[in-house]
Structure formats: structure tokens, C-alpha cells
Design a protein around this motif. Structure first.
Motif, short mmCIF file in Angstrom:
data_model
loop_
_atom_site.label_atom_id
_atom_site.label_comp_id
_atom_site.label_asym_id
_atom_site.label_seq_id
_atom_site.Cartn_x
_atom_site.Cartn_y
_atom_site.Cartn_z
N SER A 37 0.82 -1.21 0.00
CA SER A 37 0.00 0.00 0.00
C SER A 37 0.86 1.27 0.00
CB SER A 37 -0.95 0.00 1.19
OG SER A 37 -0.25 -0.23 2.39
N MET A 38 2.15 1.15 0.29
CA MET A 38 3.04 2.32 0.28
C MET A 38 3.75 2.49 -1.07
SD MET A 38 3.05 3.94 3.23
CE MET A 38 4.63 4.68 3.57
N ARG A 39 3.76 1.45 -1.85
CA ARG A 39 4.46 1.50 -3.14
C ARG A 39 3.73 2.43 -4.09
NH1 ARG A 39 6.52 -4.69 -3.96
NH2 ARG A 39 7.98 -4.61 -2.22
N GLY A 40 4.50 3.23 -4.77
CA GLY A 40 3.94 4.13 -5.77
C GLY A 40 3.41 5.44 -5.20
N LEU A 41 3.46 5.60 -3.88
CA LEU A 41 3.00 6.86 -3.30
C LEU A 41 4.05 7.95 -3.56
CD1 LEU A 41 1.60 5.98 0.26
CD2 LEU A 41 0.32 6.61 -1.77
N PRO A 42 3.62 9.18 -3.76
CA PRO A 42 4.59 10.27 -3.84
C PRO A 42 5.38 10.36 -2.53
CG PRO A 42 2.41 11.01 -4.51
CD PRO A 42 2.25 9.63 -3.96
N THR A 43 6.61 10.80 -2.62
CA THR A 43 7.51 10.84 -1.46
C THR A 43 6.88 11.56 -0.28
OG1 THR A 43 9.42 10.78 -2.91
CG2 THR A 43 9.80 11.54 -0.66
N TRP A 44 6.27 12.73 -0.53
CA TRP A 44 5.70 13.49 0.58
C TRP A 44 4.50 12.80 1.20
CZ3 TRP A 44 8.60 16.50 3.09
CH2 TRP A 44 9.61 17.21 2.45
N SER A 45 3.72 12.09 0.39
CA SER A 45 2.58 11.34 0.95
C SER A 45 3.07 10.22 1.85
CB SER A 45 1.72 10.77 -0.18
OG SER A 45 1.14 11.79 -0.92
N ALA A 46 4.09 9.49 1.40
CA ALA A 46 4.65 8.40 2.20
C ALA A 46 5.29 8.95 3.48
CB ALA A 46 5.67 7.62 1.38
N LEU A 49 2.54 9.87 5.94
CA LEU A 49 1.99 8.67 6.57
C LEU A 49 2.94 8.12 7.64
CD1 LEU A 49 0.46 6.76 3.52
CD2 LEU A 49 -0.77 7.77 5.44
N TRP A 110 -4.02 -1.03 5.22
CA TRP A 110 -2.76 -1.23 4.54
C TRP A 110 -2.62 -2.71 4.22
CZ3 TRP A 110 -1.74 1.07 9.60
CH2 TRP A 110 -1.37 0.16 10.59
#
Length: 156
Positions: A37-46, A49, A110
Motif C-alpha cells: 500500500s506504500m508503493r507508488g506513493l509520492p515521497t511526501w505522501s509516504a 503517513l 494497509w
């Protein structure tokens, strides 16, 4: 015997909390790749979180410290730990980890990637996090207040 002014104690607790936040944040960021669920998220979004997760981790540690203090009837239980306080603190840490992870997976909050080692349906990395960081938190409190403990133990 002189006691330290309250602001010094608060600074010590704030320093411990900041250190624990940093440890939890770094752990969350390092284990992020093990969550699909964390893969592909923009850096700031990850990052956001992981920041929220680290803040929640510190809040849970504080709550579990307080519950252990109530069980021990001693707010300074890490300085002279009893088996009841230790068992309460670490049991709460591990039980909360299992409960939160199972709830999050069941509600699809997640999901683990195939790379996440799993023990009885719970990610091994969150279990390891909540086995190690609570130990470090107790050691941090013992270290931060060691001089006061020595003075109190040796008597007037």
C-alpha cells in the motif's frame, strides 16, 4: 538532597519523546517498502503517513508507560522495575501491535508486500519494531534519570 527543577524533567521527557519519535519514524520509513500500500506513493505522501504513524507510536508508548506506572503504583517504574510493570508494558506493546496490524489488514487500511515476513498473519517487522523500541524507551528513561535514581537510592 536537592531536587531538579521541573523544567529539567520536562526537557528530559521531551528529549526522550523526540528521540523515540525519530527512531519510530526511521523504522517506519525503512519498512515502508514491505507494504504494498506504500508503493507508488509520492515521497511526501509516504513521509506524511510515516510521520503520523511515528507520532501514534510515541503516543502508544506513553500510554503503555502510564498503564505500567499504574500497575506498579510508581511513575518512575523504569528506574526500579518490577516484574509486573515490565510484563504489563511489554505485553501491551506486543498485543497492541498484533491487534492494530490484524485490524489494518482486515479493513484494508494497509497491505503487506510479498517481501514482508509474516508470523501468524502479522508482519514480522512491526513485531520486531515493537519488541526493540520499547526496550530502548525503558533504557532511555533509565539513562536520562540515572543521577536522580542514584541519589534517591543512596538516601540522604
Amino acid at each position: 538532597m536537592t531536587t531538579r527543577p521541573r523544567p529539567t524533567r520536562y526537557r528530559r521527557f521531551a528529549t526522550i519523546a523526540l528521540g523515540l519519535f525519530t527512531l519510530n519514524f526511521l523504522w517506519e520509513m525503512a519498512q515502508a517498502r514491505f507494504y504494498s500500500s506504500m508503493r507508488g506513493l509520492p515521497t511526501w505522501s509516504a513521509t506524511w503517513l510515516c510521520t503520523r504513524a511515528a507520532a501514534a507510536d510515541v503516543a502508544l508508548l506513553a500510554l503503555f508507560f502510564a498503564i505500567a506506572a499504574m500497575v506498579a503504583r510508581d511513575a518512575a517504574w523504569p528506574l526500579h522495575p518490577t516484574s509486573k510493570a515490565i510484563a504489563t508494558f511489554f505485553a501491551l506493546c506486543l498485543l497492541a501491535t498484533v491487534a492494530i496490524e490484524q485490524w489494518a489488514i482486515a479493513t484494508r487500511r494497509w497491505s503487506y508486500s510479498d517481501d514482508m515476513p509474516v508470523i501468524f498473519g502479522v508482519g514480522a517487522l512491526p513485531l520486531l519494531q515493537w519488541a526493540l523500541i520499547p526496550v530502548l524507551s525503558v533504557l532511555a528513561v533509565r539513562f536520562a534519570f540515572r543521577k536522580r535514581w542514584t541519589v534517591l537510592r543512596s538516601g540522604p
